[in-house]
Write an enzyme that holds these catalytic residues in place. Structure first.
Site, short mmCIF file in Angstrom:
data_model
loop_
_atom_site.label_atom_id
_atom_site.label_comp_id
_atom_site.label_asym_id
_atom_site.label_seq_id
_atom_site.Cartn_x
_atom_site.Cartn_y
_atom_site.Cartn_z
N HIS A 208 -6.03 -10.83 48.53
CA HIS A 208 -5.96 -9.93 49.68
C HIS A 208 -4.84 -10.39 50.62
O HIS A 208 -5.10 -10.72 51.77
CB HIS A 208 -7.29 -9.94 50.45
CG HIS A 208 -8.49 -9.55 49.65
ND1 HIS A 208 -9.78 -9.69 50.12
CD2 HIS A 208 -8.61 -9.01 48.42
CE1 HIS A 208 -10.64 -9.27 49.21
NE2 HIS A 208 -9.96 -8.85 48.16
N TYR B 218 17.78 -9.75 30.63
CA TYR B 218 17.81 -11.13 31.11
C TYR B 218 16.51 -11.86 30.80
O TYR B 218 16.34 -13.02 31.14
CB TYR B 218 18.05 -11.19 32.64
CG TYR B 218 19.44 -10.83 33.05
CD1 TYR B 218 20.51 -10.98 32.19
CD2 TYR B 218 19.69 -10.33 34.32
CE1 TYR B 218 21.80 -10.63 32.58
CE2 TYR B 218 20.96 -9.98 34.73
CZ TYR B 218 22.01 -10.14 33.85
OH TYR B 218 23.28 -9.80 34.25
N HIS C 214 -5.83 -11.72 41.50
CA HIS C 214 -6.22 -10.73 42.51
C HIS C 214 -6.37 -11.44 43.85
O HIS C 214 -6.97 -12.52 43.91
CB HIS C 214 -7.54 -10.06 42.12
CG HIS C 214 -8.15 -9.29 43.24
ND1 HIS C 214 -7.56 -8.17 43.77
CD2 HIS C 214 -9.28 -9.50 43.96
CE1 HIS C 214 -8.31 -7.72 44.77
NE2 HIS C 214 -9.36 -8.51 44.91
N GLU D 191 -15.39 -9.45 40.79
CA GLU D 191 -14.34 -8.52 40.36
C GLU D 191 -14.01 -8.65 38.88
O GLU D 191 -12.96 -8.20 38.43
CB GLU D 191 -13.07 -8.73 41.18
CG GLU D 191 -13.21 -8.47 42.67
CD GLU D 191 -13.36 -7.01 43.02
OE1 GLU D 191 -13.80 -6.20 42.17
OE2 GLU D 191 -13.04 -6.67 44.17
N TYR E 290 15.87 -3.57 45.00
CA TYR E 290 15.91 -3.57 43.53
C TYR E 290 14.86 -4.46 42.89
O TYR E 290 14.45 -4.23 41.75
CB TYR E 290 17.32 -3.96 43.03
CG TYR E 290 17.58 -5.45 43.05
CD1 TYR E 290 18.09 -6.08 44.19
CD2 TYR E 290 17.30 -6.24 41.94
CE1 TYR E 290 18.30 -7.45 44.21
CE2 TYR E 290 17.51 -7.61 41.94
CZ TYR E 290 18.01 -8.21 43.08
OH TYR E 290 18.21 -9.56 43.09
N HIS F 134 -7.92 -2.67 50.13
CA HIS F 134 -8.39 -3.86 49.43
C HIS F 134 -7.30 -4.93 49.32
O HIS F 134 -7.33 -5.88 50.10
CB HIS F 134 -8.92 -3.43 48.05
CG HIS F 134 -9.75 -4.46 47.37
ND1 HIS F 134 -10.71 -4.16 46.43
CD2 HIS F 134 -9.73 -5.81 47.48
CE1 HIS F 134 -11.26 -5.29 46.01
NE2 HIS F 134 -10.68 -6.29 46.63
ZN LIG Z 1 -10.83 -8.33 46.29
#
Ligand SMILES: [Zn+2]
Length: 212
Positions: free
Chosen positions: A93, A207, A91, A72, A112, A154
């Site tokens: 899953h 903040y 990244h 990826e 929020y 994904h």
């Molecule tokens: Zn992936």
């Protein structure tokens, strides 16, 4: 410096799996370094990772190291190119993010804390095959003015100004996805208004909780 950063990358990858965000080697993690970034290798269990297994690559895909980079790497490179503030990309899953993403749903401002990702919602990037330039384009579109997005069929991708913050952001987004999934299972979400979310975003910004 690079040794320390490589070790921090390994430690954060292990913490990502220990947190329950990710299983096995399905996720990937990177950190900006020099004119490129350090990234976890393709298909290796994080438990056995050594410093030499971490791959350095430039934004065009030229690598340095003994391993192949995560499959990826393209969207990691694209995020660093498009977001000057991105110093670490995560990244994974995770179960709840993936559940919503498999329904093609992003996360609206039902809470929020959605503002933690930088805007009034967390989008879901359109599906494209993993590892492709098309997927990178879809992720970049979903990350416009945001630091996190879901990815259809994904998972989750987010970035921050360092590795610990990227992990904390991913954990928070997964928590929001879990609560939103439960809401969808028993009823309908009540969404905060745009003007309320503008107030929240302003407060977050003053903040110092987000750096844009
Ligand atoms: Zn992936």
């Amino acid at each position: 410096m690079t040794q320390e950063l490589r070790q921090q990358l390994i430690d954060t990858a292990l913490a990502m799996n220990a947190s329950g965000l990710n299983q096995g080697a399905s996720g990937n993690l990177s950190v900006r370094y020099g004119d490129g970034f350090l990234i976890t290798p393709s298909g290796m269990d994080y438990a056995g990772l050594a410093i030499a297994d971490i791959v350095w690559m430039d934004f065009d895909g030229t690598t340095q190291g003994i391993r192949k980079p995560s499959s990826e790497w393209r969207f990691h490179a694209a995020i660093y190119k498009h977001h000057a503030g991105a110093k670490a990309v995560l990244h994974a899953h995770p179960v709840s993010c993936s559940t919503l993403a498999c329904l093609g749903k992003g996360i609206p401002a039902f809470h929020y804390m959605i503002a933690i990702a930088g805007g009034k919602d967390i989008r879901c990037a359109d599906y494209a095959t993993f590892g492709t330039s098309e997927l990178s384009e879809n992720v970049i579109r979903a990350l416009q003015d945001r630091k996190a997005c879901l990815m259809a069929h994904h998972g989750l991708t987010c970035f921050e100004k360092d590795l610990p913050r990227a992990l904390a952001l991913a954990i928070e987004v997964e928590h929001l996805a879990t609560v939103y999934s439960r809401i969808l299972a028993i009823g309908e979400a009540d969404i905060l208004t745009d003007s309320e979310m503008e107030k929240v975003l302003k407060k977050f910004s003053s903040y110092g909780l987000q750096d844009g």
